[in-house]
Write an enzyme that holds these catalytic residues in place. Structure first.
Site, mmCIF file in Angstrom:
data_model
loop_
_atom_site.group_PDB
_atom_site.id
_atom_site.type_symbol
_atom_site.label_atom_id
_atom_site.label_comp_id
_atom_site.label_asym_id
_atom_site.label_seq_id
_atom_site.Cartn_x
_atom_site.Cartn_y
_atom_site.Cartn_z
ATOM 1 N N CYS A 233 0.866 -1.195 0.000
ATOM 2 C CA CYS A 233 0.000 0.000 0.000
ATOM 3 C C CYS A 233 0.892 1.230 0.000
ATOM 4 O O CYS A 233 2.107 1.143 0.088
ATOM 5 C CB CYS A 233 -0.850 0.015 1.264
ATOM 6 S SG CYS A 233 -1.787 -1.474 1.505
ATOM 7 N N ARG B 187 1.243 2.107 -6.034
ATOM 8 C CA ARG B 187 1.517 1.107 -4.981
ATOM 9 C C ARG B 187 0.266 0.344 -4.576
ATOM 10 O O ARG B 187 0.333 -0.642 -3.857
ATOM 11 C CB ARG B 187 2.105 1.787 -3.749
ATOM 12 C CG ARG B 187 3.494 2.363 -3.904
ATOM 13 C CD ARG B 187 3.970 2.958 -2.602
ATOM 14 N NE ARG B 187 4.063 1.948 -1.560
ATOM 15 C CZ ARG B 187 5.141 1.174 -1.372
ATOM 16 N NH1 ARG B 187 6.174 1.293 -2.189
ATOM 17 N NH2 ARG B 187 5.173 0.260 -0.429
ATOM 18 N N TRP C 212 -3.602 -1.641 -1.217
ATOM 19 C CA TRP C 212 -3.463 -2.855 -2.024
ATOM 20 C C TRP C 212 -3.836 -3.983 -1.062
ATOM 21 O O TRP C 212 -3.040 -4.380 -0.214
ATOM 22 C CB TRP C 212 -2.031 -3.016 -2.497
ATOM 23 C CG TRP C 212 -1.809 -4.219 -3.379
ATOM 24 C CD1 TRP C 212 -1.333 -5.443 -3.020
ATOM 25 C CD2 TRP C 212 -2.075 -4.311 -4.784
ATOM 26 N NE1 TRP C 212 -1.292 -6.284 -4.101
ATOM 27 C CE2 TRP C 212 -1.734 -5.624 -5.188
ATOM 28 C CE3 TRP C 212 -2.557 -3.426 -5.721
ATOM 29 C CZ2 TRP C 212 -1.867 -6.056 -6.506
ATOM 30 C CZ3 TRP C 212 -2.682 -3.873 -7.030
ATOM 31 C CH2 TRP C 212 -2.355 -5.159 -7.408
ATOM 32 N N ASN D 194 1.059 -0.039 6.054
ATOM 33 C CA ASN D 194 1.478 -0.838 4.898
ATOM 34 C C ASN D 194 2.229 -2.035 5.452
ATOM 35 O O ASN D 194 3.175 -1.882 6.222
ATOM 36 C CB ASN D 194 2.383 -0.032 3.967
ATOM 37 C CG ASN D 194 2.964 -0.924 2.858
ATOM 38 O OD1 ASN D 194 2.285 -1.837 2.391
ATOM 39 N ND2 ASN D 194 4.212 -0.693 2.485
ATOM 40 N N GLY D 195 1.812 -3.258 5.075
ATOM 41 C CA GLY D 195 2.497 -4.465 5.545
ATOM 42 C C GLY D 195 1.473 -5.510 5.962
ATOM 43 O O GLY D 195 0.301 -5.439 5.582
ATOM 44 N N GLU E 100 9.960 -20.029 -19.843
ATOM 45 C CA GLU E 100 9.726 -18.674 -19.332
ATOM 46 C C GLU E 100 10.767 -17.707 -19.873
ATOM 47 O O GLU E 100 10.448 -16.586 -20.263
ATOM 48 C CB GLU E 100 9.728 -18.692 -17.807
ATOM 49 C CG GLU E 100 9.621 -17.330 -17.131
ATOM 50 C CD GLU E 100 8.364 -16.539 -17.519
ATOM 51 O OE1 GLU E 100 7.442 -17.103 -18.142
ATOM 52 O OE2 GLU E 100 8.331 -15.331 -17.237
ATOM 53 N N LYS F 33 9.838 -14.377 -22.038
ATOM 54 C CA LYS F 33 10.319 -13.035 -21.651
ATOM 55 C C LYS F 33 11.027 -12.371 -22.820
ATOM 56 O O LYS F 33 10.807 -11.210 -23.123
ATOM 57 C CB LYS F 33 11.257 -13.140 -20.447
ATOM 58 C CG LYS F 33 10.548 -13.429 -19.147
ATOM 59 C CD LYS F 33 9.982 -12.213 -18.480
ATOM 60 C CE LYS F 33 8.531 -12.016 -18.402
ATOM 61 N NZ LYS F 33 7.551 -13.008 -18.455
ATOM 62 N N GLU G 299 8.489 -11.371 -25.645
ATOM 63 C CA GLU G 299 7.527 -10.285 -25.380
ATOM 64 C C GLU G 299 8.213 -8.953 -25.090
ATOM 65 O O GLU G 299 7.565 -7.916 -25.163
ATOM 66 C CB GLU G 299 6.574 -10.664 -24.251
ATOM 67 C CG GLU G 299 7.192 -10.915 -22.913
ATOM 68 C CD GLU G 299 6.128 -11.223 -21.844
ATOM 69 O OE1 GLU G 299 4.976 -10.795 -21.976
ATOM 70 O OE2 GLU G 299 6.469 -11.895 -20.867
ATOM 71 N N HIS H 236 15.378 -34.600 -31.466
ATOM 72 C CA HIS H 236 14.120 -35.010 -32.129
ATOM 73 C C HIS H 236 13.592 -33.913 -33.037
ATOM 74 O O HIS H 236 12.390 -33.803 -33.257
ATOM 75 C CB HIS H 236 13.089 -35.394 -31.060
ATOM 76 C CG HIS H 236 13.575 -36.478 -30.174
ATOM 77 N ND1 HIS H 236 13.554 -37.806 -30.530
ATOM 78 C CD2 HIS H 236 14.178 -36.427 -28.957
ATOM 79 C CE1 HIS H 236 14.084 -38.531 -29.563
ATOM 80 N NE2 HIS H 236 14.472 -37.724 -28.602
ATOM 81 N N LYS I 99 -1.598 -5.895 -19.791
ATOM 82 C CA LYS I 99 -1.196 -6.492 -18.519
ATOM 83 C C LYS I 99 -2.149 -7.613 -18.120
ATOM 84 O O LYS I 99 -1.742 -8.633 -17.597
ATOM 85 C CB LYS I 99 -1.152 -5.439 -17.414
ATOM 86 C CG LYS I 99 -0.651 -5.949 -16.085
ATOM 87 C CD LYS I 99 0.730 -6.551 -16.193
ATOM 88 C CE LYS I 99 1.183 -7.259 -14.949
ATOM 89 N NZ LYS I 99 2.420 -8.050 -15.165
HETATM 90 C C1 AGP Z 1 3.705 -12.651 -18.801
HETATM 91 O O1 AGP Z 1 4.912 -11.897 -18.896
HETATM 92 C C2 AGP Z 1 2.626 -12.108 -19.693
HETATM 93 N N1 AGP Z 1 2.364 -10.757 -19.421
HETATM 94 C C3 AGP Z 1 1.404 -13.016 -19.735
HETATM 95 O O2 AGP Z 1 1.837 -14.254 -20.261
HETATM 96 C C4 AGP Z 1 0.680 -13.298 -18.396
HETATM 97 O O3 AGP Z 1 1.484 -14.134 -17.595
HETATM 98 C C5 AGP Z 1 -0.635 -14.043 -18.734
HETATM 99 O O4 AGP Z 1 -1.438 -13.186 -19.502
HETATM 100 C C6 AGP Z 1 -1.398 -14.486 -17.479
HETATM 101 O O5 AGP Z 1 -1.807 -13.366 -16.745
HETATM 102 P P1 AGP Z 1 -2.396 -13.619 -15.252
HETATM 103 O O6 AGP Z 1 -1.292 -14.227 -14.466
HETATM 104 O O7 AGP Z 1 -2.780 -12.255 -14.764
HETATM 105 O O8 AGP Z 1 -3.550 -14.548 -15.383
#
Ligand code: AGP
Length: 619
Positions: free
Chosen positions: A2, A27, A74, A98-99, A493, A497, A500, A516, A614
């Site tokens: 928060c 925050r 938050w 906050n905490g 992963e 990264k 994207e 394979h 996001k």
């Molecule tokens: C991850 O870097 C991406 N932004 C995306 O794959 C994300 O993980 C995915 O859309 C899932 O989102 P969520 O965890 O909010 O469900």
């Protein structure tokens, strides 16, 4: 996470507090409130929603006051709502926090037994209630405040004021950040510098166990919070009071929101030691308590024949790590599905099985749909989620919150490691409950988890080296990421990264799969990132490195055994050693940094990459 603010001085406090909260809104933004003292007692206005919603409920003209507190929330305990918004006030004592107060349930039970009535579901409300309780027993406010603070366990940054001390404001720090700003005859405090950078450049960074007493026109008083009993250690002498160190900050307000980092993604990568710890803090000493809190009964655990996990993107990769961890520690078969596939397939979800959704936002359409489908089939639904009050957390039967705070960067980093932390604790708890993990093994794992923040710090130390490696791959047309076992999801992963953030094509593969097909991709200079921790799969993975090298590929190895890769890998990025099941925590760090630096060098907006959002709330 928060945002808290406080002001005392000659200005009208409310506009200053609102302005400060607005600059801390990143925050946390599910509810907000302010409290002020103006000789007529304590005034409080608070509401669910954002700072603009708070402004809409304030009286016009604004009440005149020279001292006040503010909070933007938050949620951690208690869903976002008007009643759970801060400040919390009892008996003329107002608090913003906050905490996490870890022992709030015990304290709340004690206070209720004494006849205190609570107005909210938060952990924070126990603080003004405790202070008020001590005052009712005859202690004056400042004594009562100190006694109440000593009762608290957990992490807290507090702003406290009382109608019985109208000309004073108190700032307390233990485990959550708090800075104090100094102006002529006035003081500010806040969770982060941005709040008041427009008013002053002079700040003191509080340390754990400290309390500031702030009164307009007087010297600020900085003290050590007395511990129970002799605080003088063996010597019996009282330790010297902490030295007040004021620094001049030359950041712009925008820079300060990122705490000096250029991007939120970079800040969030470096927050991971703290956010992993924050996620585990409540359960590390007793992971079984976590199961009880989630309503997952011993009968369900012992009767479990399989566990389903569904998620998307990075959360799906966390789910894959969870599969390896739960299967190796609890010996329960785990089926992991991409949520958009899970929801449309013929579901073989048994009644009373356990379905886990993993979602940072708690709003991903496909993950919500999968969770609903599993619920309809009679599964117990548990969501591992980062946002209190999100749709997933409201609809699931149980919630295991990650405590990563708001993740602003579109690319998920700190939420990912927090998800892994939650999954590892779940794996330990299930393993112990099913008699697959003996107490010593569980203690070894939780002991290693306690060290994880330090180990992540060590992995972060390779940042400058990773930046050099990034400079050498920014021209690549494509890259491969290889890993085995629990680090295969880390290869996935790392590739995600890079894709994207840098827009370079990349693929993650199980290293053993190269022969394979994918080995046909190897050509001179193709960068191949290999996650190769020392352990039972080291030699096998080393052979894959040699296969890549024999065909001209350029191997970038992430390893806790750099010496063993001399002359074999073109680059080695060192990480610390840890328990094999926990190695993903440290191995993912260089891959996050590699994507970040490559994206920056290529001139991309790494916080808002093209085409992405996001939270994918549409199908
Ligand atoms: C991850 O870097 C991406 N932004 C995306 O794959 C994300 O993980 C995915 O859309 C899932 O989102 P969520 O965890 O909010 O469900």
């Amino acid at each position: 996470m928060c945002g808290i603010v406080g002001y005392i001085g000659q200005r009208s406090a409310l506009p200053v507090l609102i302005d400060g909260l607005r600059r801390l809104e990143y925050r946390g933004y599910d509810s907000a409130g302010i409290a002020y003292a103006n000789g007529e007692g304590i005034g409080i206005h608070k509401t669910m929603g954002r700072i603009d919603d708070l402004k809409n409920i304030l009286p016009a003209p604004l009440p005149e006051a020279r001292v006040g507190l503010g909070h933007t929330r938050w949620a951690t305990h208690g869903a976002p709502s008007d009643r759970n918004a801060h400040p919390h006030e009892t008996g003329g004592v107002a608090v913003v926090h906050n905490g996490i107060i870890e022992n709030y349930q015990q304290l709340k039970a004690r206070l209720i037994a004494e006849g205190h009535e609570f107005a909210s579901d938060t952990d924070t409300e126990v603080i003004p209630q405790l202070i008020s309780s001590y005052m009712q027993k005859g202690f004056h406010f400042e004594e009562a405040m100190r006694m109440a603070i000593l009762d608290l366990k957990g992490s807290y940054a507090l702003g406290i004021m009382s109608a019985s001390a109208p000309g004073k404001l108190f700032a307390v720090r233990n485990g959550s950040p708090l800075v104090v700003g100094f102006g002529p005859g006035e003081f500010f405090f806040a969770s982060d510098i941005p709040a008041f950078l427009a008013y002053t450049k002079k700040f003191a960074f509080m340390e754990d166990g400290q309390i500031f007493t702030l009164a307009a026109g007087e010297e600020a008083r900085l003290e050590r919070l007395e511990t129970n009993g002799n605080s003088g250690g063996n010597s019996g002498k009282r330790p010297p009071e902490p030295e007040l160190k004021i620094v001049e900050i030359d950041w712009t307000a925008e820079m300060a929101e990122k705490e000096g980092y250029d991007y939120f993604m970079q800040k969030e990568i470096y927050e991971q030691p703290a956010t992993v710890m924050e996620t585990m803090r409540e359960w590390l000493d007793d992971p079984m308590e976590m199961l009880r809190t989630m309503g997952i009964t011993p009968k369900m655990i012992l009767g479990l024949r399989r566990l389903h996990i569904a998620a998307c993107g990075t959360s799906y990769h966390a789910a894959l790590v969870g599969k390896y961890a739960i299967e190796s520690l609890a010996h329960i078969p785990v089926e992991v599905e991409i949520a958009s596939e899970f929801r449309y397939k013929h579901l073989l979800v048994e009644k009373n099985s356990l379905f886990v959704s993993i979602t940072q936002s708690g709003e991903t359409a496909d993950t919500l749909a999968a969770q609903r489908e599993a619920g309809k089939k009679g599964a117990h639904t548990l969501t591992i989620c980062n946002v209190v009050g999100s749709t997933a957390s409201r609809e699931a039967d149980s919630v295991l919150y990650t405590r990563a705070g708001p993740e602003i960067g579109v690319a998920s980093t700190k939420a990912f490691t927090a998800q892994m932390a939650a999954l590892c604790l779940l794996a330990v708890a299930l393993g112990v409950k099913r008699g697959r993990l003996i107490a010593d093994e569980a203690e070894t794992l939780t002991g290693q988890l306690k060290k994880m923040p330090l180990l992540i710090e060590k992995a972060l130390a390779a940042g400058p080296h990773v930046k050099e490696v990034a400079a050498s791959v920014t021209g690549a047309r494509s890259m491969l990421y290889l890993g085995r076992g629990i680090n295969y999801p880390i290869a996935l992963e790392g590739a995600l990264k890079l894709k994207e953030i840098s827009y370079i094509h990349a693929e993650g593969y199980p290293a053993g799969e190269m022969k394979h097909g994918p080995i046909a991709l190897i050509e001179s200079g193709l960068p191949v990132v290999v996650v190769i921790p020392m352990g039972s799969l080291f030699e096998k993975t080393l052979s894959n490195i040699e296969e890549v090298k024999a065909r001209g590929g350029r191997v970038i190895a992430v390893t806790d055994e750099p010496a063993s890769l001399q002359g074999k890998a073109d680059e080695t990025i060192p990480v610390p050693s840890t328990h094999p099941v926990l190695s993903p925590f440290v191995n993912v760090i260089p891959l996050q940094m590699l994507a970040f630096h490559t994206g920056v060098i290529r001139g991309n907006d790494v916080d808002k990459p093209r085409n992405l959002a996001k939270s994918v709330t549409v199908e």
